[in-house]
Design a protein around this motif. Sequence first.
Motif, PDB file in Angstrom:
ATOM      1  N   LEU A   1      62.510 -34.075 -19.231  1.00 55.96           N
ATOM      2  CA  LEU A   1      62.177 -34.016 -17.807  1.00 55.96           C
ATOM      3  C   LEU A   1      62.818 -32.877 -16.735  1.00 55.96           C
ATOM      4  N   LEU A   2      64.006 -34.036 -16.696  1.00 56.81           N
ATOM      5  CA  LEU A   2      64.908 -33.650 -15.014  1.00 56.81           C
ATOM      6  C   LEU A   2      65.859 -32.857 -16.110  1.00 56.81           C
ATOM      7  N   GLY A   3      65.471 -31.997 -17.368  1.00 58.17           N
ATOM      8  CA  GLY A   3      66.273 -30.965 -18.025  1.00 58.17           C
ATOM      9  C   GLY A   3      65.408 -29.805 -17.596  1.00 58.17           C
ATOM     10  N   ASN A   4      64.713 -29.629 -17.915  1.00 60.13           N
ATOM     11  CA  ASN A   4      63.455 -28.342 -17.960  1.00 60.13           C
ATOM     12  C   ASN A   4      63.448 -28.736 -16.541  1.00 60.13           C
ATOM     13  N   VAL A   5      62.849 -28.875 -15.315  1.00 60.81           N
ATOM     14  CA  VAL A   5      63.281 -28.744 -14.050  1.00 60.81           C
ATOM     15  C   VAL A   5      64.648 -28.536 -13.428  1.00 60.81           C
TER      16      VAL A   5
ATOM     17  N   ALA B   1      64.286 -52.572 -31.726  1.00 61.16           N
ATOM     18  CA  ALA B   1      62.934 -52.161 -30.886  1.00 61.16           C
ATOM     19  C   ALA B   1      62.668 -51.626 -28.602  1.00 61.16           C
ATOM     20  N   GLY B   2      63.927 -52.706 -28.492  1.00 60.98           N
ATOM     21  CA  GLY B   2      63.586 -52.471 -27.097  1.00 60.98           C
ATOM     22  C   GLY B   2      64.806 -51.523 -27.171  1.00 60.98           C
ATOM     23  N   LYS B   3      65.745 -51.310 -27.665  1.00 57.57           N
ATOM     24  CA  LYS B   3      67.047 -50.191 -28.257  1.00 57.57           C
ATOM     25  C   LYS B   3      65.940 -49.166 -28.025  1.00 57.57           C
ATOM     26  N   ALA B   4      65.133 -49.248 -29.182  1.00 57.38           N
ATOM     27  CA  ALA B   4      64.637 -47.859 -29.056  1.00 57.38           C
ATOM     28  C   ALA B   4      63.281 -47.439 -28.308  1.00 57.38           C
ATOM     29  N   SER B   5      62.776 -48.395 -27.596  1.00 54.82           N
ATOM     30  CA  SER B   5      62.339 -48.107 -26.044  1.00 54.82           C
ATOM     31  C   SER B   5      62.806 -47.657 -24.989  1.00 54.82           C
ATOM     32  N   ILE B   6      64.399 -48.069 -25.287  1.00 56.80           N
ATOM     33  CA  ILE B   6      65.148 -47.328 -23.965  1.00 56.80           C
ATOM     34  C   ILE B   6      65.455 -45.884 -24.948  1.00 56.80           C
ATOM     35  N   VAL B   7      66.412 -45.753 -25.442  1.00 55.62           N
ATOM     36  CA  VAL B   7      66.168 -44.209 -26.199  1.00 55.62           C
ATOM     37  C   VAL B   7      65.281 -43.071 -25.823  1.00 55.62           C
ATOM     38  N   ILE B   8      63.841 -43.448 -26.407  1.00 57.19           N
ATOM     39  CA  ILE B   8      62.457 -42.784 -25.890  1.00 57.19           C
ATOM     40  C   ILE B   8      62.956 -42.975 -24.988  1.00 57.19           C
ATOM     41  N   ALA B   9      62.655 -43.536 -23.529  1.00 58.39           N
ATOM     42  CA  ALA B   9      62.469 -43.916 -22.321  1.00 58.39           C
ATOM     43  C   ALA B   9      63.416 -42.663 -22.064  1.00 58.39           C
TER      44      ALA B   9
END
Length: 418
Positions: A37-41, A22-30
Amino acid sequence: MTEAVRPALARRYRQERLLVLAGKASIVIALLFLAGLLGNVAVNGWRALLRAEIQLPVHFDPAVIGAAGEHDALAYARLVKQAARADLAPDAGRKARKEAQQLLSFGAALQLRDAVAADPALVGATKEVWLPAASAAELHLKAFEALPGAAGRGLNLSERQATLLDRLHEEGRTALRFNGRFFTAGDSRDPEAAGIGGALMGSLLTLIVTLIATFPVGVGAAVYLELLAPRSRVFDFIEVNINNLAAVPSVIMGLLGLAVLIGVFGVSRSTPLVGGMVLGFLTLPTIIIAARAALKAVPDSLLHAALSLGATRLQGIVHQVLPAAMPGIMTGTIIGMAGALGETAPLLMVGMVAFVVAVPTGFGDVATALPVQIFLWADSPERGYVEKTALAICVLIAFLLAMNAAAIWLRRRFEKLL
């Protein structure tokens, strides 16, 4: 006994594995959200690095600009008007000539004025010149080149203007060149001429004021509270309020600056001086807390050793404790300054939302800051500001990353010297 414990152990190990997953998945999702976001900008902003230009033969008519070349931009605007009408719509009607003229930016007149100022021999000559296109024409040409994310082909252009631009492109008389003025020019009512040079200089001057106003006070307060102040109710009251100040909304600090700095002390509005002092209100608690934590991390034995060798308490603090705590102090200071760099609300309260064309050169000049510039462009209905806003956000993020990298470098540098 072992058989009875084994199921419980297996359940606990399974829960631990699920927790790790769950911790690894949270990091990947973040990270995915951040990359999106940065790619869109970045996709929307990199096109602002390109400026559309149109090639026109310009006759530097002495009857318009004078024998020595006047400095009046309106005179050169008439040159641009004559060149556009003569070359782009020579046999057309009044409306067509006006539409042809609208394809060029007002910055073209300033470019011709600078060219004559650099080379007075141009007066009376005719020369092929690359002139900046207006915002609508620029969007059309970028869409014509099929740049990733570009949108605007034919937007805000008449059918005649779009056809004319397409013809010029086919003739090789349009080009997309690097837009260096974006980083050196001030703001402008015309999107194609707007730049962040003024906002960058305003942010730099504001941060210098913030650093000068907060670093000595913050470190001095931290040294007193951590190493010199006697523990009492007054000490507890001050400590609690410093921690509370770090959580005060930034707009409140802006109102405080408006009421005290401008209303009472009469500091000029819209200047890096008042902006830096207001950001100092925000940064000071952070510096005090970070400096106290750095001082607390220094072993007491270092100060006791200095005292045992005959040094006074002040000498031990200045020559032993402070150098050892300096990596943490510098890191906290730079991180606090980076947070202040991204603030907008307090600067709006003290008037740093002004439309600033000239690049400020002093602490008392009218200025704006990069976050405020982004706010102004994002609020503009002009479509040409969209990519400018995105690129300005990229520059601000790069500025913040550079400050954090500087904090890491300084920390390691000081650690090696100790």
